[in-house]
Design a protein around this motif. Structure first.
Motif, PDB file in Angstrom:
ATOM      1  N   UNK A   1       0.828  -1.209   0.000  1.00  0.00           N
ATOM      2  CA  UNK A   1       0.000   0.000   0.000  1.00  0.00           C
ATOM      3  C   UNK A   1       0.861   1.257   0.000  1.00  0.00           C
ATOM      4  N   UNK A   2       1.898   1.251   0.768  1.00  0.00           N
ATOM      5  CA  UNK A   2       2.786   2.416   0.833  1.00  0.00           C
ATOM      6  C   UNK A   2       3.469   2.648  -0.513  1.00  0.00           C
ATOM      7  N   UNK A   3       3.889   1.567  -1.167  1.00  0.00           N
ATOM      8  CA  UNK A   3       4.502   1.693  -2.489  1.00  0.00           C
ATOM      9  C   UNK A   3       3.506   2.276  -3.493  1.00  0.00           C
ATOM     10  N   UNK A   4       2.265   1.802  -3.438  1.00  0.00           N
ATOM     11  CA  UNK A   4       1.238   2.316  -4.346  1.00  0.00           C
ATOM     12  C   UNK A   4       0.972   3.797  -4.082  1.00  0.00           C
ATOM     13  N   UNK A   5       0.920   4.164  -2.821  1.00  0.00           N
ATOM     14  CA  UNK A   5       0.685   5.574  -2.476  1.00  0.00           C
ATOM     15  C   UNK A   5       1.816   6.456  -3.005  1.00  0.00           C
TER      16      UNK A   5
ATOM     17  N   UNK B   1       3.792   5.816  -5.600  1.00  0.00           N
ATOM     18  CA  UNK B   1       3.691   5.915  -7.051  1.00  0.00           C
ATOM     19  C   UNK B   1       2.548   6.834  -7.456  1.00  0.00           C
ATOM     20  N   UNK B   2       1.440   6.757  -6.735  1.00  0.00           N
ATOM     21  CA  UNK B   2       0.298   7.621  -7.024  1.00  0.00           C
ATOM     22  C   UNK B   2       0.656   9.095  -6.801  1.00  0.00           C
ATOM     23  N   UNK B   3       1.397   9.351  -5.732  1.00  0.00           N
ATOM     24  CA  UNK B   3       1.804  10.737  -5.447  1.00  0.00           C
ATOM     25  C   UNK B   3       2.702  11.266  -6.566  1.00  0.00           C
ATOM     26  N   UNK B   4       3.537  10.427  -7.148  1.00  0.00           N
ATOM     27  CA  UNK B   4       4.405  10.866  -8.261  1.00  0.00           C
ATOM     28  C   UNK B   4       3.589  11.190  -9.493  1.00  0.00           C
ATOM     29  N   UNK B   5       2.517  10.439  -9.721  1.00  0.00           N
ATOM     30  CA  UNK B   5       1.709  10.634 -10.926  1.00  0.00           C
ATOM     31  C   UNK B   5       0.793  11.838 -10.801  1.00  0.00           C
ATOM     32  N   UNK B   6       0.284  12.085  -9.635  1.00  0.00           N
ATOM     33  CA  UNK B   6      -0.637  13.211  -9.431  1.00  0.00           C
ATOM     34  C   UNK B   6       0.105  14.536  -9.601  1.00  0.00           C
TER      35      UNK B   6
END
Length: 86
Positions: free
Chosen positions: A74-78, A80-85
């Motif tokens: 979950x932390x890894x996904x968060x 990666x999501x923060x980088x994309x946003x």
């Protein structure tokens, strides 16, 4: 004359057989409905029974490791999501 009697008796037998088959089909449909209702009630109770069973079982170290792995994912996904946003 005998042929006429035999024919009449045969048609009566056929009608009786058809009526019996219809009654059997109706009975089978009713039985299927009852069984489906029972199965539905049982299936509805399964999740509750499984949840109760899980509550009774103590957490194992393997479960704890799985939770840690899940948190890491979950932390890894968060991240990666923060980088994309934007």
């Amino acid at each position: 004359m005998n042929d006429t009697l035999d024919s009449a008796l045969d048609s009566e037998d056929i009608e009786e057989e058809e009526e019996e088959e219809e009654e059997e089909e109706t009975e089978e449909e009713e039985i299927d409905k009852v069984l489906a209702a029972i199965a539905g009630e049982t299936a509805a109770q399964l999740p509750e029974a499984i949840r109760k069973q899980k509550l009774k079982q103590p957490a194992t170290s393997e479960d704890a490791e799985d939770n840690v792995d899940d948190e890491e994912e979950l932390e890894e996904m968060r991240t990666r999501l923060a980088r994309v946003r934007p």
